[in-house]
Design an enzyme around this catalytic site. Structure first.
Site, PDB file in Angstrom:
ATOM      1  N   ALA A   1      11.491 -36.594  21.097  1.00 18.74           N
ATOM      2  CA  ALA A   1      12.215 -36.797  22.349  1.00 18.74           C
ATOM      3  C   ALA A   1      13.631 -37.342  22.203  1.00 18.74           C
ATOM      4  CB  ALA A   1      11.418 -37.730  23.264  1.00 18.74           C
ATOM      5  N   GLY A   2      13.957 -38.032  21.111  1.00 15.10           N
ATOM      6  CA  GLY A   2      15.271 -38.660  21.030  1.00 15.10           C
ATOM      7  C   GLY A   2      16.406 -37.656  21.052  1.00 15.10           C
TER       8      GLY A   2
ATOM      9  N   GLY B   1      16.745 -38.358  24.392  1.00 18.55           N
ATOM     10  CA  GLY B   1      16.147 -38.520  25.713  1.00 18.55           C
ATOM     11  C   GLY B   1      16.740 -37.720  26.841  1.00 18.55           C
ATOM     12  N   GLY B   2      17.774 -36.927  26.595  1.00 20.01           N
ATOM     13  CA  GLY B   2      18.371 -36.153  27.684  1.00 20.01           C
ATOM     14  C   GLY B   2      17.407 -35.147  28.279  1.00 20.01           C
TER      15      GLY B   2
ATOM     16  N   CYS C   1      19.001 -27.053  18.045  1.00 23.04           N
ATOM     17  CA  CYS C   1      20.441 -26.969  18.296  1.00 23.04           C
ATOM     18  C   CYS C   1      21.104 -26.380  17.055  1.00 23.04           C
ATOM     19  CB  CYS C   1      21.004 -28.360  18.623  1.00 23.04           C
ATOM     20  SG  CYS C   1      22.663 -28.260  19.321  1.00 23.04           S
TER      21      CYS C   1
ATOM     22  N   GLU D   1       8.931 -40.282  19.825  1.00 28.07           N
ATOM     23  CA  GLU D   1      10.119 -40.216  18.959  1.00 28.07           C
ATOM     24  C   GLU D   1       9.877 -41.110  17.755  1.00 28.07           C
ATOM     25  OE1 GLU D   1      13.197 -39.814  16.793  1.00 28.07           O
ATOM     26  OE2 GLU D   1      12.983 -38.526  18.565  1.00 28.07           O
TER      27      GLU D   1
END
Length: 453
Positions: A262-263, A265-266, A383, A286
């Site tokens: 999750a980090g 958190g966006g 990403c 996370e």
């Protein structure tokens, strides 16, 4: 270290180089601590990110002017030289001012003898035009890819990885456009958490995400604070990745969701807002404690408590076998898709990092599929457009599992988007979706959706 715009930029560069700090996280804190004016904060940001983006090009110029390899220059001196060369070659700052201020930085950081060396190198660089220096270093290139690397400030291995990713869509000709987009500062993009905040009047909407808008300049932090975190800075591609999972199929009341990595958190915040709207339950995990803290901060804006665990994602998923309806696997990756916002990633990663990352990505995705209930959906997101981290991982999962089907992520994104998206069909015929900075104005976010049978 002395304050001022250059001092803060230099301190950031040193932390990135020496401590593996992330400029996008550190720089705002240093600006606030230094009490810089808005104008100086803008200058500091430009100096920092401009220097980080074009470090490879500047190193070639410094090596030529110093007549020595950059690895033979003291790192503290080298970071100051990079900052000085950026001012000389890529800004409107007068060369004499850039030389003087940089020499003073070196004197404070490394002493008088080092400052004399820096003075000689920078004066040598300032005698010729940026165009002359670029022609000189490009002439030293041993291949077309090395020449392109020097001109666009991307490592050769990154250029080749991006070319292969574009070629998989039949669009290798877009490579230089993509490299140029990587070197442009991205617009500040905001997200309004669905059901918890509205897009403020007067702000232009993002073209694709129904949650996104542009701030139009200025510091976004006051906007975030006034909204109590319900308006937040977030790349449009990240917004779309989260929505692809929540809107891939109608949500049934009481569904259980997991954000496995999750980090910071966006995406978790969007999932949480969507969970409230659909009466679903969300859990976040996370591994890294500092990043888990950022997830908790992101969730503080949500009017419901959500648990955040700090475990290895593979273990966390294995402990929840057959338990979840939707899982987001936003896997650790090379970050080659976010070079506009994290330019240091291009110099920090190497081809040797890819096998370890892809092994971890496949293990996380496999564990997540095992944690799904039959009919549950996992969104695999990176990403990075590197094919080993995208189609390669999916191919490994298809070889090892017979209980998953790939959904059409491109169709899901088109259904979410405010406007038609130019999403190329990959040559392998899969339904995966790849966003691009030059084509969509987003990070190069990869999104695949898998349903467990």
């Amino acid at each position: 270290m002395s304050g001022g715009a250059r001092g803060v930029a230099y301190e950031t560069l040193r932390a990135v180089d020496a401590d593996d700090a992330y400029a996008n996280l550190l720089l705002p804190r240093l600006i606030e601590r230094a009490g810089l004016s808005e104008a100086d904060a803008r200058l500091t940001t430009e100096l920092t990110y401009g220097t980080l983006r074009r470090r490879g090009t500047y190193d070639a110029v410094i090596a030529s002017a110093a007549d020595r390899a950059v690895d033979r220059i003291d790192p503290a001196v080298l970071d100051a030289l990079r900052l000085g060369v950026h001012q000389i070659m890529s800004t409107r700052i007068a060369s004499h001012a850039a030389v003087y201020e940089t020499v003073q930085l070196v004197r404070r950081a490394a002493g008088a003898p080092a400052s004399g060396f820096a003075n000689a190198v920078l004066r040598r660089i300032s005698r010729d035009t940026p165009g002359e220096w670029m022609a000189r270093i490009e002439q030293s290139a041993r291949s077309d890819d090395e020449r392109l690397a020097l001109r666009t400030a991307h490592p050769v291995w990154v250029i080749r990885a991006l070319r292969r990713a574009l070629a998989a869509e039949g669009r290798a000709a877009e490579l230089e456009e993509l490299l140029g987009a990587d070197n442009q500062a991205p617009q500040v993009t905001m997200a309004a958490l669905p059901g918890l905040a509205d897009i403020p009047e007067g702000h232009p909407r993002t073209p694709y995400s129904p949650l996104g808008f542009r701030l139009g300049g200025g510091d976004p932090e006051p906007v975030v604070r006034r909204s109590r975190g319900r308006l937040r800075v977030q790349d449009e591609g990240s917004q779309l990745a989260a929505l692809a999972l929540t809107r891939a199929a109608p949500v049934r009341e009481g569904e259980r969701w997991l954000d496995l990595c999750a980090g910071p958190g966006g995406k978790t915040a969007i999932l949480a807002a969507e969970a409230i709207a659909h009466d679903a339950r969300l859990e976040a995990n996370e591994l890294v404690p500092a990043r888990a803290g950022l997830v908790r901060q992101a969730l503080a804006a949500i009017p419901r408590r959500f648990s955040v665990t700090e475990e290895d994602g593979r273990t966390r998923a294995a402990d929840g076998a057959d338990a979840y309806d939707r899982i987001l696997v936003d896997a650790p990756c090379t970050g080659l898709g976010a070079l506009r916002r994290r330019p240091e990633a291009r110099w920090r990663k190497s081809p040797a990092d890819v096998p370890e990352l892809t092994g971890l990505q496949a293990e996380l995705l496999d564990a997540a599929i095992g944690a799904l209930r039959p009919g549950g959906i996992v969104a695999y997101v990176t990403c990075s457009p590197h094919l080993a981290e995208t189609s390669g991982v999916l191919a490994e999962i298809r070889r090892s599992r017979s209980d998953v089907e790939q959904l059409d992520a491109r169709a899901v994104l088109q259904s979410v988007s405010r406007a038609p998206m130019d999403l190329a069909a990959p040559e392998d015929g899969s339904g995966r979706a790849q966003l691009w900075p030059h084509r969509h104005g987003t990070d190069a976010m990869f999104i695949a959706l898998l349903r467990r049978g």
